[in-house]
Design a protein around this motif. Structure first.
Motif, PDB file in Angstrom:
ATOM      1  N   THR A  33       0.845  -1.191   0.000  1.00  0.00           N
ATOM      2  CA  THR A  33       0.000   0.000   0.000  1.00  0.00           C
ATOM      3  C   THR A  33       0.880   1.241   0.000  1.00  0.00           C
ATOM      4  OG1 THR A  33      -1.745  -1.148   1.223  1.00  0.00           O
ATOM      5  CG2 THR A  33      -1.804   1.249   1.231  1.00  0.00           C
ATOM      6  N   GLY A  34       0.843   2.016  -1.079  1.00  0.00           N
ATOM      7  CA  GLY A  34       1.697   3.185  -1.240  1.00  0.00           C
ATOM      8  C   GLY A  34       2.832   2.872  -2.193  1.00  0.00           C
ATOM      9  N   LEU A  35       2.752   3.380  -3.419  1.00  0.00           N
ATOM     10  CA  LEU A  35       3.723   3.027  -4.453  1.00  0.00           C
ATOM     11  C   LEU A  35       4.639   4.202  -4.780  1.00  0.00           C
ATOM     12  CD1 LEU A  35       1.339   0.938  -6.732  1.00  0.00           C
ATOM     13  CD2 LEU A  35       3.006   0.094  -5.058  1.00  0.00           C
ATOM     14  N   GLY A  36       5.208   4.780  -3.735  1.00  0.00           N
ATOM     15  CA  GLY A  36       6.271   5.748  -3.928  1.00  0.00           C
ATOM     16  C   GLY A  36       7.586   5.018  -4.133  1.00  0.00           C
ATOM     17  N   LEU A  37       8.695   5.691  -3.853  1.00  0.00           N
ATOM     18  CA  LEU A  37      10.003   5.071  -4.049  1.00  0.00           C
ATOM     19  C   LEU A  37      10.145   3.776  -3.253  1.00  0.00           C
ATOM     20  CD1 LEU A  37      12.538   8.056  -4.035  1.00  0.00           C
ATOM     21  CD2 LEU A  37      11.857   6.635  -5.964  1.00  0.00           C
ATOM     22  N   VAL A  38       9.868   3.841  -1.939  1.00  0.00           N
ATOM     23  CA  VAL A  38      10.020   2.654  -1.100  1.00  0.00           C
ATOM     24  C   VAL A  38       9.038   1.578  -1.544  1.00  0.00           C
ATOM     25  CG1 VAL A  38       9.859   1.758   1.247  1.00  0.00           C
ATOM     26  CG2 VAL A  38      10.888   3.990   0.850  1.00  0.00           C
ATOM     27  N   GLY A  39       7.811   1.976  -1.852  1.00  0.00           N
ATOM     28  CA  GLY A  39       6.807   1.005  -2.258  1.00  0.00           C
ATOM     29  C   GLY A  39       7.170   0.275  -3.537  1.00  0.00           C
ATOM     30  N   GLY A  41      -9.758 -15.864  -2.546  1.00  0.00           N
ATOM     31  CA  GLY A  41     -10.743 -15.914  -1.480  1.00  0.00           C
ATOM     32  C   GLY A  41     -10.195 -16.254  -0.113  1.00  0.00           C
ATOM     33  N   ARG A  42      -8.902 -16.472  -0.012  1.00  0.00           N
ATOM     34  CA  ARG A  42      -8.329 -16.874   1.286  1.00  0.00           C
ATOM     35  C   ARG A  42      -7.941 -15.678   2.153  1.00  0.00           C
ATOM     36  NH1 ARG A  42      -5.152 -19.995  -2.450  1.00  0.00           N
ATOM     37  NH2 ARG A  42      -5.920 -22.144  -2.621  1.00  0.00           N
ATOM     38  N   GLY A  43      -7.757 -14.518   1.522  1.00  0.00           N
ATOM     39  CA  GLY A  43      -7.151 -13.381   2.200  1.00  0.00           C
ATOM     40  C   GLY A  43      -5.658 -13.381   1.952  1.00  0.00           C
ATOM     41  N   VAL A  44      -5.062 -12.219   1.808  1.00  0.00           N
ATOM     42  CA  VAL A  44      -3.633 -12.156   1.510  1.00  0.00           C
ATOM     43  C   VAL A  44      -2.817 -12.565   2.726  1.00  0.00           C
ATOM     44  CG1 VAL A  44      -3.944 -10.382  -0.252  1.00  0.00           C
ATOM     45  CG2 VAL A  44      -3.451  -9.698   2.114  1.00  0.00           C
ATOM     46  N   ASP A  45      -1.593 -13.023   2.461  1.00  0.00           N
ATOM     47  CA  ASP A  45      -0.720 -13.461   3.559  1.00  0.00           C
ATOM     48  C   ASP A  45      -0.147 -12.295   4.348  1.00  0.00           C
ATOM     49  OD1 ASP A  45      -0.577 -16.458   3.079  1.00  0.00           O
ATOM     50  OD2 ASP A  45      -0.025 -15.678   1.110  1.00  0.00           O
ATOM     51  N   GLY A  46       0.020 -11.156   3.679  1.00  0.00           N
ATOM     52  CA  GLY A  46       0.576 -10.019   4.394  1.00  0.00           C
ATOM     53  C   GLY A  46       0.404  -8.723   3.629  1.00  0.00           C
ATOM     54  N   VAL A  47       0.574  -7.613   4.359  1.00  0.00           N
ATOM     55  CA  VAL A  47       0.471  -6.282   3.778  1.00  0.00           C
ATOM     56  C   VAL A  47       1.649  -5.458   4.283  1.00  0.00           C
ATOM     57  CG1 VAL A  47      -0.892  -4.175   3.556  1.00  0.00           C
ATOM     58  CG2 VAL A  47      -2.051  -6.386   3.728  1.00  0.00           C
ATOM     59  N   LEU A  48       2.346  -4.812   3.359  1.00  0.00           N
ATOM     60  CA  LEU A  48       3.367  -3.837   3.740  1.00  0.00           C
ATOM     61  C   LEU A  48       2.843  -2.459   3.396  1.00  0.00           C
ATOM     62  CD1 LEU A  48       5.240  -6.520   2.724  1.00  0.00           C
ATOM     63  CD2 LEU A  48       6.948  -4.971   3.655  1.00  0.00           C
ATOM     64  N   ILE A  49       2.772  -1.601   4.387  1.00  0.00           N
ATOM     65  CA  ILE A  49       2.238  -0.254   4.207  1.00  0.00           C
ATOM     66  C   ILE A  49       3.410   0.707   4.065  1.00  0.00           C
ATOM     67  CG2 ILE A  49       0.778   1.556   5.181  1.00  0.00           C
ATOM     68  CD1 ILE A  49      -0.607  -0.648   6.837  1.00  0.00           C
ATOM     69  N   THR A  50       3.585   1.230   2.869  1.00  0.00           N
ATOM     70  CA  THR A  50       4.685   2.159   2.592  1.00  0.00           C
ATOM     71  C   THR A  50       4.157   3.548   2.263  1.00  0.00           C
ATOM     72  OG1 THR A  50       4.714   1.389   0.305  1.00  0.00           O
ATOM     73  CG2 THR A  50       6.236   0.336   1.810  1.00  0.00           C
ATOM     74  N   ALA A  51       2.910   3.801   2.638  1.00  0.00           N
ATOM     75  CA  ALA A  51       2.271   5.084   2.346  1.00  0.00           C
ATOM     76  C   ALA A  51       2.609   6.114   3.418  1.00  0.00           C
ATOM     77  CB  ALA A  51       0.760   4.899   2.265  1.00  0.00           C
ATOM     78  N   SER A  52       2.309   7.376   3.105  1.00  0.00           N
ATOM     79  CA  SER A  52       2.451   8.468   4.064  1.00  0.00           C
ATOM     80  C   SER A  52       1.144   9.249   4.089  1.00  0.00           C
ATOM     81  CB  SER A  52       3.613   9.381   3.668  1.00  0.00           C
ATOM     82  OG  SER A  52       3.722  10.464   4.569  1.00  0.00           O
ATOM     83  N   THR A  53       0.382   9.091   5.157  1.00  0.00           N
ATOM     84  CA  THR A  53      -0.910   9.748   5.287  1.00  0.00           C
ATOM     85  C   THR A  53      -1.312   9.764   6.753  1.00  0.00           C
ATOM     86  OG1 THR A  53      -3.267   9.623   4.712  1.00  0.00           O
ATOM     87  CG2 THR A  53      -2.077   7.552   4.834  1.00  0.00           C
ATOM     88  N   LYS A  54      -2.134  10.715   7.142  1.00  0.00           N
ATOM     89  CA  LYS A  54      -2.638  10.758   8.514  1.00  0.00           C
ATOM     90  C   LYS A  54      -3.838   9.846   8.704  1.00  0.00           C
ATOM     91  CE  LYS A  54      -1.088  15.521   9.275  1.00  0.00           C
ATOM     92  NZ  LYS A  54      -1.503  16.913   9.597  1.00  0.00           N
ATOM     93  N   ARG A  89       0.088 -11.055   8.296  1.00  0.00           N
ATOM     94  CA  ARG A  89       1.093 -10.145   8.869  1.00  0.00           C
ATOM     95  C   ARG A  89       0.959  -8.773   8.231  1.00  0.00           C
ATOM     96  NH1 ARG A  89       2.627 -14.914   6.183  1.00  0.00           N
ATOM     97  NH2 ARG A  89       4.719 -14.211   5.542  1.00  0.00           N
ATOM     98  N   ILE A  90       0.986  -7.744   9.062  1.00  0.00           N
ATOM     99  CA  ILE A  90       0.963  -6.364   8.581  1.00  0.00           C
ATOM    100  C   ILE A  90       2.216  -5.665   9.110  1.00  0.00           C
ATOM    101  CG2 ILE A  90      -0.289  -4.171   8.579  1.00  0.00           C
ATOM    102  CD1 ILE A  90      -2.835  -5.783   9.198  1.00  0.00           C
ATOM    103  N   VAL A  91       2.968  -5.048   8.221  1.00  0.00           N
ATOM    104  CA  VAL A  91       4.178  -4.323   8.614  1.00  0.00           C
ATOM    105  C   VAL A  91       4.055  -2.883   8.120  1.00  0.00           C
ATOM    106  CG1 VAL A  91       6.683  -4.134   8.380  1.00  0.00           C
ATOM    107  CG2 VAL A  91       5.612  -6.392   8.562  1.00  0.00           C
ATOM    108  N   LEU A  92       4.207  -1.952   9.040  1.00  0.00           N
ATOM    109  CA  LEU A  92       4.159  -0.536   8.701  1.00  0.00           C
ATOM    110  C   LEU A  92       5.573  -0.034   8.448  1.00  0.00           C
ATOM    111  CD1 LEU A  92       2.720   2.175   8.389  1.00  0.00           C
ATOM    112  CD2 LEU A  92       2.879   2.464  10.875  1.00  0.00           C
TER     113      LEU A  92
END
Length: 715
Positions: free
Chosen positions: A173-179, A232-245, A262-265
């Motif tokens: 989530t968030g496709l800037g440079l890091v994303g 339909g299983r749900g994703v194994d993980g999410v990496l959040i590389t966005a910048s927002t409040k 797993r969720i990693v911010l």
């Protein structure tokens, strides 16, 4: 040399002339070729600087609370000056540097002059970087590609925490440079990747790197798309590389994940989490710490103490190396991320682009001109030569050290004395230039040894870290210069003996220099009043000094016995001197009781009581406590004698109980005596008088402080 600095007052980014750096033990000195502007972090800093007071307060509500607490304890004017001074300090921008090793510091192994290096160095023509924050660039990787190393390590560390396995499904989530780097690294790890970003152009780039994307511009629901993407299983993980409040990225990630996902911010988002989202699926949520293990660990980053690979496989440095290896193999392609290139001298235009968003951007590279860098260690600041500088003056100052206290308090105090301000020296150069220009110095330098032998300078102010005080004091005394040393004078009895020896050797000359320690509290007008009142009473006095010192982390340099000496030696020395001054006679005995160190309290000696007894029968206790609440007065001094009491709070208010003809004094603003202390030193030199504090008294207070500090630590 030139370096990019930003003002937090107004957000203005400028290229400043600063003294060239010298080679330092444990570090590489690197001549820059390329550096990458961080579209996230640096944009945030620029926007913060360009915002008004209200906008700044909204962005840092925790700092607002600290300011309000300081107003209650120290007063409005003192607090306003402290905030303005903090915002006035220049900020060195950048942390993605590529260059060539120019010199190798003592203790650095594995690097040679001429090596191409990717590092966390700032935007500057030359950078000095600790060895564990550098990595050699493979031959197959260009300078431009290598400039993405640190950004790549940020994404890689988030992936390591998510621990993906071959064939798993991940959302970025968030496709800037890091994303976009994260997308590629996940694909290289054999994962299927779904990218989310409101910008269709960034989504298109993610697709080019092998990801599927959510068409937000066409109204697609990310959660529904993720469900289909994961069969339909749900994703194994999410990496959040966005910048927002917004809190939505985390909530959305939870709804996308399978049970025990797993969720990693990695970025910066709102963190008001819904318990239900996480509870029902037993999700894990983790915040990634920048480049990897070792980040913010001073022992690793600054002192070069590596973690054994058998126990910590991936450190910051090893993550840098892994990213570079991925570039060399072609598994990570950052060339498509480059959207702008600016010559280094046009860097302010890059920051205008960040702030305005006038056109789309991703990777913004700064290109450094080939050829020799200006290696002058001293720069002339261009301040007008005033009368006190042009004509011979009895006091011509050189200042060593330009940290927060020196810049905010000491240097302004000396600037008010009328002394000629000649040279300001510090290792980094930036603060020296800033405070030098602000207060009228003629030169700024990183060559401290040259200041010591400059015949134009007859007095030196030492305001460096504590472990260098004794050495600089001894060197300055042997050079025949008057010395003002910010406390403490020394950290060990051996250091104190070396200072005493240097003083005695200097005293054998025709003109003996003065030595002064910055025990400013005895020069406060309220302390002076206490001294006058107490001196009129012939009987012994009893003192109670309570210092609500506030906690400092165990890893802070002041707590390091070898560097800061611990808080008894580094700070409580002020109060040992203050009690010695008020008693007016020598210390004949002392004792210390401190909290025992242990798992519950790794420091201990910053919660101590120091008992002093004096030659005339007076005695007192100093309660130096880091365990109190910040709303309580920070410093309280009480004196009991002859049926009377004096009570001084925070050097703002003096109360008298039972004192004939005197009820008390109150100042409009806090005055701890810093200005009067500096003036006393300068005046004594100018008039050819004795030092404001006699040398034997400095030795006495320093010796008692060192011995008390050792005992408080259990030594």
């Amino acid at each position: 040399m030139k370096q990019i600095l930003q003002s937090l007052q107004n957000g203005q980014s400028d290229i400043a002339d600063v003294p060239a750096l010298g080679v330092v033990a444990g570090k590489l000195l690197i001549v820059s070729r390329r550096s990458l502007v961080s579209a996230g972090t640096e944009r945030m800093l620029v926007n913060f600087g360009r915002g008004g007071w209200i906008a700044k307060a909204r962005q840092q509500p925790d700092k607002v609370l600290q300011v309000l607490d300081k107003v209650r304890t120290d007063g409005l004017m003192t607090t306003v000056e402290a905030v303005q001074s903090k915002l006035d300090e220049p900020l060195a921008l950048g942390y993605c540097n590529v260059g060539v090793v120019d010199a190798v510091g003592v203790g650095v192994e594995g690097f040679s002059v001429g090596d191409r290096i990717a590092s966390s160095g700032p935007h500057a023509e030359m950078v000095s970087v600790p060895r564990n924050l550098c990595a050699r660039i493979p031959e197959a990787v260009s300078d431009e590609e290598a400039a993405f190393t640190v950004i790549g390590a940020i994404g890689l560390q988030g992936i390591r925490l998510a621990n993906p396995t071959l064939g798993e499904t991940f959302v970025v989530t968030g496709l800037g440079l890091v994303g976009l780097v994260t997308v590629q690294l996940l694909r290289a790890a054999g994962c299927r990747v779904l990218g989310i970003d409101p910008d269709p152009a960034k989504a298109e780039m993610a697709r080019a790197f092998g990801a599927e994307t959510v068409a937000l511009d066409k109204g697609e629901d990310p959660v529904s798309v993720a469900a289909a993407f994961s069969r339909g299983r749900g994703v194994d993980g999410v990496l959040i590389t966005a910048s927002t409040k917004s809190n939505e990225p985390v909530s959305q990630a939870a709804r996308m994940c399978r049970k025990r996902g797993r969720i990693v911010l990695v970025g910066v988002v709102g963190l008001e989490l819904s318990r239900a989202d996480f509870f029902e699926k037993e999700l894990t949520f983790q915040v990634s710490c920048s480049y990897g293990p070792g980040r913010y660990d001073e022992a690793y980053e600054q002192k070069g103490q590596d973690y054994p690979a058998g126990f910590v496989r991936w450190t910051e440095q090893r993550n840098f190396e892994a990213v570079l290896d991925m570039m060399a193999s072609g598994a990570l392609d950052v060339k498509p991320l480059i959207t702008h290139r600016f010559p280094f001298e046009q860097a302010p235009k890059a920051y205008d682009l960040l702030a305005s968003g006038s056109e789309p951007y991703l990777g913004i590279l700064l290109e450094y001109p080939p050829g020799d860098v200006n290696r002058a260690r001293t720069v002339h600041l261009g301040n007008a030569v005033d009368a006190r500088t042009a004509e011979p003056q009895p006091v011509r100052l050189g200042v060593i050290g330009a940290g927060n206290y020196a810049g905010r308090v000491l240097i302004p105090a000396f600037a008010r004395t009328g002394a000629a301000l000649d040279t300001i020296a510090n290792s980094g150069g930036i603060n020296g230039v800033h405070y030098g220009r602000k207060h009228g110095f003629q030169k700024a330098t990183t060559a401290i040894d040259e200041l010591m032998v400059d015949a134009n300078i007859n007095a030196v102010v030492i305001a460096t870290r504590h472990d260098s005080h004794a050495r600089f004091v001894s060197d300055a005394l042997r050079a025949g210069k008057h010395v003002f040393c910010e406390k403490p004078l020394a950290l060990t009895l051996d250091e104190l003996q070396s200072v005493e020896q240097a003083y005695q050797e200097a005293g054998a000359a025709d003109t003996a220099p003065l030595l002064m320690v910055g025990f400013n509290r005895r020069f406060s007008p309220l302390t002076q009043k206490m001294k006058t009142l107490l001196a009129a009473v012939g009987e012994p006095k009893s003192f109670v000094i309570t210092v609500n010192a506030g906690a400092i982390p165990a890893e802070h340099w002041t707590q390091d016995v070898a560097v800061g000496g611990g808080r008894i030696i580094g700070e409580a020395c002020h109060f040992i001197d203050l009690m010695r001054f008020l008693a007016g006679t020598s210390i004949v005995g002392w004792g210390v009781q401190s909290v025992a160190r242990g798992e519950r309290d790794p420091v201990g000696d910053d919660k101590a009581t120091i008992h002093l007894t004096f030659a005339d029968g007076s005695f007192g206790s100093i309660h130096y406590l880091a365990s109190g609440h910040r709303s309580f007065p920070k410093e309280r001094i009480e004196a009991f004698c002859a049926g009377r009491v004096l009570q001084l709070d925070n050097f703002r208010r003096l109360r008298a109980y039972g004192w004939p003809g005197f009820k008390g004094m109150r100042l409009w603003r806090q005055d701890k005596g810093q200005r009067a202390c500096a003036a006393a030193f300068v005046d004594a030199i100018g008039r050819g008088e004795a030092a404001p504090i006699v040398f034997n008294e400095l030795l006495e207070v320093s010796r008692v402080t060192i011995e008390a500090g050792v005992q408080a630590r259990g030594g």
